[in-house]
Write a protein that holds these residues in place. Structure first.
Motif, mmCIF file in Angstrom:
data_model
loop_
_atom_site.group_PDB
_atom_site.id
_atom_site.type_symbol
_atom_site.label_atom_id
_atom_site.label_comp_id
_atom_site.label_asym_id
_atom_site.label_seq_id
_atom_site.Cartn_x
_atom_site.Cartn_y
_atom_site.Cartn_z
ATOM 1 N N GLY A 23 -7.264 -33.346 -46.108
ATOM 2 C CA GLY A 23 -6.340 -32.776 -47.096
ATOM 3 C C GLY A 23 -5.112 -32.240 -46.403
ATOM 4 N N LEU A 24 -4.032 -32.174 -47.153
ATOM 5 C CA LEU A 24 -2.751 -31.764 -46.572
ATOM 6 C C LEU A 24 -2.836 -30.388 -45.927
ATOM 7 C CD1 LEU A 24 0.158 -32.852 -46.337
ATOM 8 C CD2 LEU A 24 0.691 -31.631 -48.461
ATOM 9 N N ARG A 25 -3.602 -29.489 -46.518
ATOM 10 C CA ARG A 25 -3.692 -28.116 -45.999
ATOM 11 C C ARG A 25 -4.951 -27.880 -45.170
ATOM 12 N NH1 ARG A 25 1.426 -27.034 -46.301
ATOM 13 N NH2 ARG A 25 2.284 -27.272 -48.409
ATOM 14 N N SER A 26 -5.737 -28.908 -44.957
ATOM 15 C CA SER A 26 -6.975 -28.722 -44.214
ATOM 16 C C SER A 26 -6.670 -28.372 -42.753
ATOM 17 C CB SER A 26 -7.825 -29.988 -44.270
ATOM 18 O OG SER A 26 -7.192 -31.051 -43.571
ATOM 19 N N PRO A 27 -7.524 -27.575 -42.121
ATOM 20 C CA PRO A 27 -7.285 -27.213 -40.717
ATOM 21 C C PRO A 27 -7.185 -28.427 -39.807
ATOM 22 C CG PRO A 27 -8.972 -25.797 -41.671
ATOM 23 C CD PRO A 27 -8.701 -26.875 -42.678
ATOM 24 N N GLY A 28 -8.026 -29.440 -40.061
ATOM 25 C CA GLY A 28 -7.991 -30.624 -39.216
ATOM 26 C C GLY A 28 -6.651 -31.325 -39.272
ATOM 27 N N PHE A 29 -6.121 -31.494 -40.487
ATOM 28 C CA PHE A 29 -4.841 -32.192 -40.595
ATOM 29 C C PHE A 29 -3.697 -31.333 -40.086
ATOM 30 C CE2 PHE A 29 -0.995 -33.564 -42.893
ATOM 31 C CZ PHE A 29 -0.916 -34.847 -42.388
ATOM 32 N N GLN A 30 -3.744 -30.045 -40.310
ATOM 33 C CA GLN A 30 -2.679 -29.183 -39.803
ATOM 34 C C GLN A 30 -2.639 -29.221 -38.268
ATOM 35 O OE1 GLN A 30 -0.177 -27.336 -41.471
ATOM 36 N NE2 GLN A 30 -0.847 -28.792 -43.050
ATOM 37 N N GLY A 31 -3.819 -29.222 -37.640
ATOM 38 C CA GLY A 31 -3.851 -29.374 -36.200
ATOM 39 C C GLY A 31 -3.294 -30.728 -35.763
ATOM 40 N N TYR A 32 -3.602 -31.747 -36.555
ATOM 41 C CA TYR A 32 -3.107 -33.084 -36.257
ATOM 42 C C TYR A 32 -1.584 -33.129 -36.329
ATOM 43 C CZ TYR A 32 -3.374 -38.175 -36.013
ATOM 44 O OH TYR A 32 -3.257 -39.488 -35.616
ATOM 45 N N LEU A 33 -1.011 -32.449 -37.307
ATOM 46 C CA LEU A 33 0.449 -32.403 -37.413
ATOM 47 C C LEU A 33 1.071 -31.832 -36.149
ATOM 48 C CD1 LEU A 33 1.312 -31.239 -41.049
ATOM 49 C CD2 LEU A 33 1.466 -33.531 -40.065
ATOM 50 N N GLY A 34 0.463 -30.780 -35.605
ATOM 51 C CA GLY A 34 0.963 -30.212 -34.366
ATOM 52 C C GLY A 34 0.914 -31.214 -33.225
ATOM 53 N N LEU A 35 -0.173 -32.012 -33.174
ATOM 54 C CA LEU A 35 -0.294 -33.034 -32.133
ATOM 55 C C LEU A 35 0.758 -34.116 -32.325
ATOM 56 C CD1 LEU A 35 -1.743 -34.348 -29.745
ATOM 57 C CD2 LEU A 35 -3.311 -35.405 -31.391
ATOM 58 N N VAL A 36 0.991 -34.541 -33.561
ATOM 59 C CA VAL A 36 1.996 -35.565 -33.830
ATOM 60 C C VAL A 36 3.358 -35.111 -33.318
ATOM 61 C CG1 VAL A 36 3.315 -36.674 -35.683
ATOM 62 C CG2 VAL A 36 0.813 -36.673 -35.759
#
Length: 410
Positions: free
Chosen positions: A135-148
């Motif tokens: 999900g857009l606000r999920s911790p996993g995806f938010q961490g992924y955004l930082g990696l991107v």
């Protein structure tokens, strides 16, 4: 920078860049490299092994890289497991970042352009694709955004127009669910790399529908975007014997569907199931299911015109959005090696499949990347599956030169 200001800044850059002719695309004929930085090993305590990606089986000497270039390839699609980069902190993360940069520079020095493909694996439950796209606000995806954002900055810092960044390999969710996450990942990458070439794919594991259902309006006018899709049709041929696929119990399946009498595949499949570890009481049902699949495949008469329909659909989609064909990448296609692959008929079928895929991509003006040089899951394209160099059958089919001896340079 606030989100509103970031949007304005990106929008202004895109409007300005739209007035400038796009740079020539340096990606035409490629191959997936999955054995170096993908599928990182995990310790029993769920910590990624450090250093990651270690071992002789993960190396690729400069001479071997140059051999791919001399064969006629011009880029590699380098699969990178995001797990270690997300889990490591401090000096370990810095080490991993530098290792990634050094690997890219090694391929560039060999004359090969590089597409960095963030490629989640299933070896760590916290870093699988489904968890990173929860999900857009999920911790996993938010961490992924930082990696991107971080990886985009690293690749931009290399300063080469021959480097591109694919934001995620085969998102497992539906296109509509992936769309807002794709847009967020695009903005994250652009925040650190305004002019780096970005490779964008759709949901449904980069399938054709994932691309054609993508809303491209948020990326319109950006001259440094490439759109990608994967094509493994017909699965009965390309994935025969793959434990994770519906074709798991199929054996000696031909391409095209009517290349050989159907009885050959039926008999080979029955023998394969009889020798398998399927429980005895389940084998009759497994055989019945496999027979239905084989009969359906044979009735379909699947051949090159069926492959061509997918390419035609992508071309039509691109034209309707004014996307030049050289901004389309067939990012993966391939076929598993099986115990039957060494036969003369099977070798001829394998060559025909790869030639058909390559010729159709090139006829439509698309770049392509075959999967993979050393293949996990049986998809190896290297000579004797480990290299150096390409299997001669595959090299012929892909229109590449035969490089019989490794270059003499160190």
């Amino acid at each position: 920078m606030t989100r509103r200001l970031l949007r304005l800044w990106i929008g202004a850059w895109i409007l300005g860049a739209a007035a400038v002719a796009a740079e020539p695309v340096p990606f035409h004929r490629g191959i997936g490299i999955s054995h170096m930085l993908a599928w990182a090993s995990v310790e029993p305590n769920r910590a990624f092994t450090f250093p990651p990606f270690a071992g002789d089986d993960r190396t690729m000497p400069p001479a071997e890289m140059r051999r791919l270039k001399e064969a006629g390839l011009d880029f590699v699609r380098l699969a990178v497991d995001p797990g270690p980069f997300l889990q490591f902190t401090g000096w370990k993360r810095d080490w991993a970042d530098q290792f990634l940069v050094d690997t890219v520079q090694g391929f560039l020095a060999a004359g090969l352009a590089v597409v960095i493909d963030l490629h989640p694996s299933d070896l760590h439950p916290a870093y699988e694709s489904k968890d990173l796209t929860a999900g857009l606000r999920s911790p996993g995806f938010q961490g992924y955004l930082g990696l991107v954002a971080r990886v985009a900055g690293l690749l931009s810092g290399i300063g080469s127009p021959r480097v591109a960044f694919e934001l995620m390999n085969e998102p497992t969710i539906a296109p509509a669910a992936w769309q807002p996450m794709l847009e967020a990942a695009y903005r994250a990458a652009r925040s650190r790399a305004p002019r780096l070439t970005l490779v964008l794919g759709g949901g449904n594991q980069n399938a054709l529908a994932g691309l054609t259902e993508m809303d491209t309006k948020p990326f319109t006018g950006d001259p440094a975007v490439i759109y990608t899709f994967h094509d493994y049709d017909p699965y009965q041929y390309t994935h025969q014997g793959a434990s994770w696929n519906a074709a798991a119990n199929l054996a000696d399946v031909p391409y095209p569907a009517r290349a050989r009498p159907p009885g050959e595949s039926l008999e080979a499949t029955r023998r394969s199931i009889a020798r398998s570890d399927i429980k005895a009481e389940g084998k009759p049902a497994a055989i019945a299911s496999a027979v239905r699949q084989l009969e359906s495949y044979q009735r379909s008469g699947f051949d090159r015109p069926d492959l061509a329909r997918s390419f035609d659909a992508v071309s039509g989609w691109a034209r309707s959005r004014n996307i030049p064909p050289d901004r389309i990448l067939l990012g993966e296609f391939g076929a598993r090696l099986t115990p039957f692959s060494g036969g003369a008929a099977q070798q001829a079928e394998r060559e025909r499949y790869f030639r058909d895929m390559r010729e159709l991509a090139e006829a439509n003006g698309f770049a392509w990347s075959a999967f993979a040089y050393r293949g996990l899951g049986g998809f190896a394209l290297a000579r004797d599956e480990v290299g150096p160099g390409l299997d001669p059958t595959v090299a012929r089919a892909l229109g590449l030169r035969q490089i019989e001896a490794a270059p003499q340079r160190p």
